[in-house]
Design a protein around this motif. Sequence first.
Motif, PDB file in Angstrom:
ATOM      1  N   VAL A  85       0.842  -1.207   0.000  1.00  0.00           N
ATOM      2  CA  VAL A  85       0.000   0.000   0.000  1.00  0.00           C
ATOM      3  C   VAL A  85       0.876   1.256   0.000  1.00  0.00           C
ATOM      4  O   VAL A  85       0.524   2.269  -0.616  1.00  0.00           O
ATOM      5  N   HIS A  86       2.016   1.191   0.683  1.00  0.00           N
ATOM      6  CA  HIS A  86       2.935   2.327   0.811  1.00  0.00           C
ATOM      7  C   HIS A  86       4.321   1.899   0.316  1.00  0.00           C
ATOM      8  O   HIS A  86       5.251   1.764   1.110  1.00  0.00           O
ATOM      9  N   PRO A  87       4.495   1.689  -0.988  1.00  0.00           N
ATOM     10  CA  PRO A  87       5.757   1.143  -1.506  1.00  0.00           C
ATOM     11  C   PRO A  87       6.959   2.042  -1.221  1.00  0.00           C
ATOM     12  O   PRO A  87       6.885   3.258  -1.353  1.00  0.00           O
ATOM     13  N   GLY A  88       8.046   1.393  -0.790  1.00  0.00           N
ATOM     14  CA  GLY A  88       9.292   2.095  -0.542  1.00  0.00           C
ATOM     15  C   GLY A  88       9.352   2.904   0.736  1.00  0.00           C
ATOM     16  O   GLY A  88      10.361   3.550   1.013  1.00  0.00           O
ATOM     17  N   LYS A  89       8.309   2.877   1.528  1.00  0.00           N
ATOM     18  CA  LYS A  89       8.255   3.706   2.734  1.00  0.00           C
ATOM     19  C   LYS A  89       8.597   2.961   4.018  1.00  0.00           C
ATOM     20  O   LYS A  89       8.967   3.575   4.994  1.00  0.00           O
ATOM     21  N   ILE A  90       8.422   1.652   4.063  1.00  0.00           N
ATOM     22  CA  ILE A  90       8.453   0.927   5.333  1.00  0.00           C
ATOM     23  C   ILE A  90       9.653  -0.006   5.407  1.00  0.00           C
ATOM     24  O   ILE A  90       9.920  -0.762   4.475  1.00  0.00           O
ATOM     25  N   ALA A  91      10.343   0.062   6.528  1.00  0.00           N
ATOM     26  CA  ALA A  91      11.441  -0.857   6.823  1.00  0.00           C
ATOM     27  C   ALA A  91      11.290  -1.329   8.262  1.00  0.00           C
ATOM     28  O   ALA A  91      10.758  -0.620   9.107  1.00  0.00           O
ATOM     29  N   VAL A  92      11.752  -2.544   8.518  1.00  0.00           N
ATOM     30  CA  VAL A  92      11.664  -3.138   9.853  1.00  0.00           C
ATOM     31  C   VAL A  92      13.046  -3.122  10.489  1.00  0.00           C
ATOM     32  O   VAL A  92      14.009  -3.633   9.910  1.00  0.00           O
ATOM     33  N   LEU A  93      13.114  -2.538  11.671  1.00  0.00           N
ATOM     34  CA  LEU A  93      14.371  -2.441  12.405  1.00  0.00           C
ATOM     35  C   LEU A  93      14.393  -3.394  13.585  1.00  0.00           C
ATOM     36  O   LEU A  93      13.405  -3.508  14.312  1.00  0.00           O
ATOM     37  N   ALA A  94      15.503  -4.052  13.755  1.00  0.00           N
ATOM     38  CA  ALA A  94      15.853  -4.796  14.956  1.00  0.00           C
ATOM     39  C   ALA A  94      14.791  -5.746  15.500  1.00  0.00           C
ATOM     40  O   ALA A  94      14.509  -5.729  16.691  1.00  0.00           O
ATOM     41  N   PRO A  95      14.213  -6.585  14.665  1.00  0.00           N
ATOM     42  CA  PRO A  95      13.241  -7.519  15.246  1.00  0.00           C
ATOM     43  C   PRO A  95      13.938  -8.563  16.114  1.00  0.00           C
ATOM     44  O   PRO A  95      15.046  -8.994  15.809  1.00  0.00           O
ATOM     45  N   ALA A  96      13.278  -8.933  17.191  1.00  0.00           N
ATOM     46  CA  ALA A  96      13.768 -10.031  18.017  1.00  0.00           C
ATOM     47  C   ALA A  96      13.793 -11.302  17.167  1.00  0.00           C
ATOM     48  O   ALA A  96      13.096 -11.395  16.156  1.00  0.00           O
ATOM     49  N   ARG A  97      14.559 -12.276  17.564  1.00  0.00           N
ATOM     50  CA  ARG A  97      14.730 -13.494  16.759  1.00  0.00           C
ATOM     51  C   ARG A  97      13.391 -14.149  16.420  1.00  0.00           C
ATOM     52  O   ARG A  97      13.154 -14.529  15.283  1.00  0.00           O
ATOM     53  N   SER A  98      12.497 -14.268  17.389  1.00  0.00           N
ATOM     54  CA  SER A  98      11.210 -14.922  17.131  1.00  0.00           C
ATOM     55  C   SER A  98      10.373 -14.134  16.129  1.00  0.00           C
ATOM     56  O   SER A  98       9.691 -14.714  15.282  1.00  0.00           O
ATOM     57  N   VAL A  99      10.450 -12.825  16.193  1.00  0.00           N
ATOM     58  CA  VAL A  99       9.717 -11.964  15.262  1.00  0.00           C
ATOM     59  C   VAL A  99      10.342 -12.056  13.876  1.00  0.00           C
ATOM     60  O   VAL A  99       9.649 -12.166  12.860  1.00  0.00           O
ATOM     61  N   ARG A 100      11.655 -12.033  13.827  1.00  0.00           N
ATOM     62  CA  ARG A 100      12.378 -12.155  12.557  1.00  0.00           C
ATOM     63  C   ARG A 100      11.997 -13.464  11.853  1.00  0.00           C
ATOM     64  O   ARG A 100      11.771 -13.486  10.643  1.00  0.00           O
ATOM     65  N   MET A 101      11.907 -14.533  12.615  1.00  0.00           N
ATOM     66  CA  MET A 101      11.583 -15.842  12.027  1.00  0.00           C
ATOM     67  C   MET A 101      10.197 -15.827  11.382  1.00  0.00           C
ATOM     68  O   MET A 101      10.017 -16.363  10.294  1.00  0.00           O
ATOM     69  N   VAL A 102       9.218 -15.217  12.034  1.00  0.00           N
ATOM     70  CA  VAL A 102       7.864 -15.152  11.476  1.00  0.00           C
ATOM     71  C   VAL A 102       7.879 -14.395  10.150  1.00  0.00           C
ATOM     72  O   VAL A 102       7.315 -14.848   9.148  1.00  0.00           O
ATOM     73  N   LEU A 103       8.532 -13.247  10.132  1.00  0.00           N
ATOM     74  CA  LEU A 103       8.583 -12.450   8.905  1.00  0.00           C
ATOM     75  C   LEU A 103       9.362 -13.162   7.799  1.00  0.00           C
ATOM     76  O   LEU A 103       8.965 -13.126   6.631  1.00  0.00           O
ATOM     77  N   GLU A 104      10.445 -13.840   8.161  1.00  0.00           N
ATOM     78  CA  GLU A 104      11.219 -14.574   7.158  1.00  0.00           C
ATOM     79  C   GLU A 104      10.429 -15.720   6.553  1.00  0.00           C
ATOM     80  O   GLU A 104      10.458 -15.945   5.342  1.00  0.00           O
ATOM     81  N   VAL A 105       9.684 -16.449   7.371  1.00  0.00           N
ATOM     82  CA  VAL A 105       8.867 -17.554   6.873  1.00  0.00           C
ATOM     83  C   VAL A 105       7.826 -17.050   5.873  1.00  0.00           C
ATOM     84  O   VAL A 105       7.503 -17.720   4.903  1.00  0.00           O
ATOM     85  N   LEU A 106       7.336 -15.834   6.100  1.00  0.00           N
ATOM     86  CA  LEU A 106       6.343 -15.241   5.204  1.00  0.00           C
ATOM     87  C   LEU A 106       6.975 -14.545   3.997  1.00  0.00           C
ATOM     88  O   LEU A 106       6.278 -13.926   3.201  1.00  0.00           O
ATOM     89  N   GLY A 107       8.303 -14.661   3.868  1.00  0.00           N
ATOM     90  CA  GLY A 107       8.990 -14.106   2.708  1.00  0.00           C
ATOM     91  C   GLY A 107       9.288 -12.623   2.793  1.00  0.00           C
ATOM     92  O   GLY A 107       9.496 -11.979   1.764  1.00  0.00           O
ATOM     93  N   ALA A 108       9.327 -12.070   3.993  1.00  0.00           N
ATOM     94  CA  ALA A 108       9.538 -10.628   4.150  1.00  0.00           C
ATOM     95  C   ALA A 108      10.896 -10.288   4.748  1.00  0.00           C
ATOM     96  O   ALA A 108      11.079  -9.205   5.299  1.00  0.00           O
ATOM     97  N   GLY A 109      11.857 -11.177   4.611  1.00  0.00           N
ATOM     98  CA  GLY A 109      13.194 -10.916   5.142  1.00  0.00           C
ATOM     99  C   GLY A 109      13.863  -9.701   4.534  1.00  0.00           C
ATOM    100  O   GLY A 109      14.734  -9.091   5.149  1.00  0.00           O
ATOM    101  N   ASP A 110      13.442  -9.308   3.334  1.00  0.00           N
ATOM    102  CA  ASP A 110      14.044  -8.143   2.685  1.00  0.00           C
ATOM    103  C   ASP A 110      13.606  -6.817   3.312  1.00  0.00           C
ATOM    104  O   ASP A 110      14.139  -5.766   2.977  1.00  0.00           O
ATOM    105  N   LEU A 111      12.667  -6.850   4.241  1.00  0.00           N
ATOM    106  CA  LEU A 111      12.233  -5.633   4.924  1.00  0.00           C
ATOM    107  C   LEU A 111      13.180  -5.219   6.043  1.00  0.00           C
ATOM    108  O   LEU A 111      13.133  -4.098   6.516  1.00  0.00           O
TER     109      LEU A 111
END
Length: 118
Positions: A85-111
């Motif tokens: 919805v907001h391309p190029g605007k959002i980045a994820v900083l410093a997720p905890a390991r468990s949070v990082r794993m959820v996002l990576e499984v969903l294919g969002a590791g590039d955030l």
Amino acid sequence: MLTSTATMERSIRDDEGVFRVETIVRPDGHNTLRASGELDMSTRAEFVHTLDRLAATSDRVSVDLSEVSFMYSGVANAIIDATYVHPGKIAVLAPARSVRMVLEVLGAGDLFVDTFRS
């Protein structure tokens, strides 16, 4: 050079603990959404609404998840959806390991970023 910020913080307490979301608005348009606690089904709507509102009024949004202890996959999907919805605007900083794993499984590791790319 002094940078002023405006901060809004909101806490929700339920039987499981405290969820906190804080927005940091800077004059340069690079704003931060900082969450702490559990991003579960009961806190999803508040988090998503705050992210959408902040992204709609910002040039860039850093989503700081360093203090999030648990993230429901519905919240992770909402973050991913917000990047469309907001391309190029959002980045994820410093997720905890468990949070990082959820996002990576969903294919969002590039955030994930260490600092927001200009």
